[in-house]
Scaffold this motif. Structure first.
Motif, mmCIF file in Angstrom:
data_model
loop_
_atom_site.group_PDB
_atom_site.id
_atom_site.type_symbol
_atom_site.label_atom_id
_atom_site.label_comp_id
_atom_site.label_asym_id
_atom_site.label_seq_id
_atom_site.Cartn_x
_atom_site.Cartn_y
_atom_site.Cartn_z
ATOM 1 N N THR A 70 10.766 -10.510 -1.256
ATOM 2 C CA THR A 70 11.345 -9.363 -0.562
ATOM 3 C C THR A 70 10.949 -8.059 -1.246
ATOM 4 N N ILE A 71 10.995 -6.990 -0.467
ATOM 5 C CA ILE A 71 10.861 -5.640 -0.982
ATOM 6 C C ILE A 71 12.164 -4.920 -0.706
ATOM 7 N N SER A 72 12.630 -4.117 -1.666
ATOM 8 C CA SER A 72 13.895 -3.420 -1.483
ATOM 9 C C SER A 72 13.793 -1.997 -2.022
ATOM 10 N N GLY A 78 0.798 -1.210 0.000
ATOM 11 C CA GLY A 78 0.000 0.000 0.000
ATOM 12 C C GLY A 78 0.835 1.267 0.000
ATOM 13 N N TYR A 79 1.919 1.271 0.769
ATOM 14 C CA TYR A 79 2.682 2.511 0.947
ATOM 15 C C TYR A 79 4.064 2.171 1.481
ATOM 16 N N VAL A 80 5.086 2.815 0.919
ATOM 17 C CA VAL A 80 6.454 2.647 1.396
ATOM 18 C C VAL A 80 7.106 4.018 1.433
ATOM 19 N N ALA A 81 7.730 4.346 2.552
ATOM 20 C CA ALA A 81 8.365 5.659 2.676
ATOM 21 C C ALA A 81 9.506 5.588 3.675
ATOM 22 N N ASP A 82 10.421 6.551 3.559
ATOM 23 C CA ASP A 82 11.397 6.759 4.619
ATOM 24 C C ASP A 82 11.410 8.238 4.965
ATOM 25 N N TYR A 139 9.418 10.685 2.577
ATOM 26 C CA TYR A 139 9.631 10.478 1.154
ATOM 27 C C TYR A 139 8.977 9.172 0.728
ATOM 28 N N GLU A 140 7.920 9.281 -0.077
ATOM 29 C CA GLU A 140 7.342 8.065 -0.647
ATOM 30 C C GLU A 140 8.317 7.565 -1.702
ATOM 31 N N PHE A 145 11.838 4.095 8.493
ATOM 32 C CA PHE A 145 11.054 3.750 7.311
ATOM 33 C C PHE A 145 9.687 3.220 7.740
ATOM 34 N N VAL A 146 8.765 3.192 6.785
ATOM 35 C CA VAL A 146 7.434 2.635 7.027
ATOM 36 C C VAL A 146 7.012 1.838 5.801
#
Length: 266
Positions: free
Chosen positions: A114-116, A89-93, A102-103, A131-132
């Motif tokens: 994995t996600i990277s 749904g959403y990845v940010a740091d 920052y998306e 991060f989220v």
């Protein structure tokens, strides 16, 4: 279908002079991890068919650069991609002062599950990197109005502090949670929010949870809250304060507090 969410390992590949996995892991250590388990909170933003019971899980992590040099690197984390209808749904740091989120663009490796991504900013010596990740699945076991979830967390690294928070949906009844949280642990932000704190969690250590409840309401919590807010706006002409379910996912000062990211933009 495996109903457990398995987290197997974390690979920290630093884009610096070539180093071994053990050396990379010592450069970035995992200080905190907050896991939010939120059944029936909201549908995925791209969901057109809303005939299923959604599960949203959020990770917020905090890492520390233990080296004496700035680092820019690739973070790779396993996710339960074999779960039914798994979707990101959403990845940010975040900037080092937490003033900006920052998306970020990310890469999914379905074979490795994995996600990277590459860090948005340089991580200074002794600085924290946060991060989220938000992801959805249909992992709930549904038998008419009775819902149940078996959640298993297997630590992917040595982590100083792990906070697992489980939030049953609005209008849920006969809520049962195992293990039962003590009063000191029941501090997540609401009467129906249960939080478990674990210190010095070792890589491979497992935590298991079982949640059951009865709920006849078909709308997710976010839609109910949004509907109530619209009713209040119709009655009041003055502006309303922004609630917990708006804005972007952010870190509160001094803690890893997960806030649901608003999906609709007016």
């Amino acid at each position: 279908m495996n109903k457990y969410i398995l987290i197997v390992s974390i690979i920290l590949t630093i884009l610096f002079p070539a180093k071994s996995f053990a050396e990379n892991r010592s450069i970035l250590s995992v200080e905190e991890l907050s896991i939010q388990v939120m059944p029936e909170l909201a549908y995925h933003p791209n969901d057109k068919q809303k005939d299923h019971v959604p599960l949203l899980i959020g990770y917020q992590g905090s890492m520390v650069n233990n080296s004496d040099q700035p680092q820019t690197g690739k973070i790779e984390i396993p996710l339960p991609m074999k779960e039914k209808d798994f979707r990101i749904g959403y990845v940010a740091d975040y900037s080092s002062d937490l003033s900006k989120a920052y998306e970020i663009e990310y890469i999914i490796d379905h074979e490795k599950e994995t996600i990277s991504w590459t860090t948005s900013e340089e991580i200074g010596p002794k600085e924290r990197y946060k991060f989220v990740i938000e992801f959805y699945s249909d992992s709930l076991n549904v038998k008419k109005d009775r819902k149940s979830l078996q959640y298993k967390f297997k630590s992917f690294a040595d982590i100083d502090l792990v906070n697992v928070t489980i939030t049953p949906p609005s209008k849920a009844e006969k809520v049962k949670l195992s293990p039962a949280p003590s009063e000191k642990q029941n501090h997540g932000g609401g009467e129906n929010t249960y939080s478990y704190l674990y210190q010095n969690v070792k890589a491979g250590e497992e935590k298991n949870f079982t949640l059951t409840y009865v709920r006849s309401e078909s709308k997710p919590t976010y839609e109910l809250i949004n509907s109530q807010t619209n009713e209040i706006k119709a009655k009041k002409s003055n502006s309303l304060a922004i609630g917990a379910f708006s804005g972007v996912s952010i870190l509160s000062a001094g803690a890893l507090t997960f806030l649901f990211r608003k999906r609709k933009r007016n």
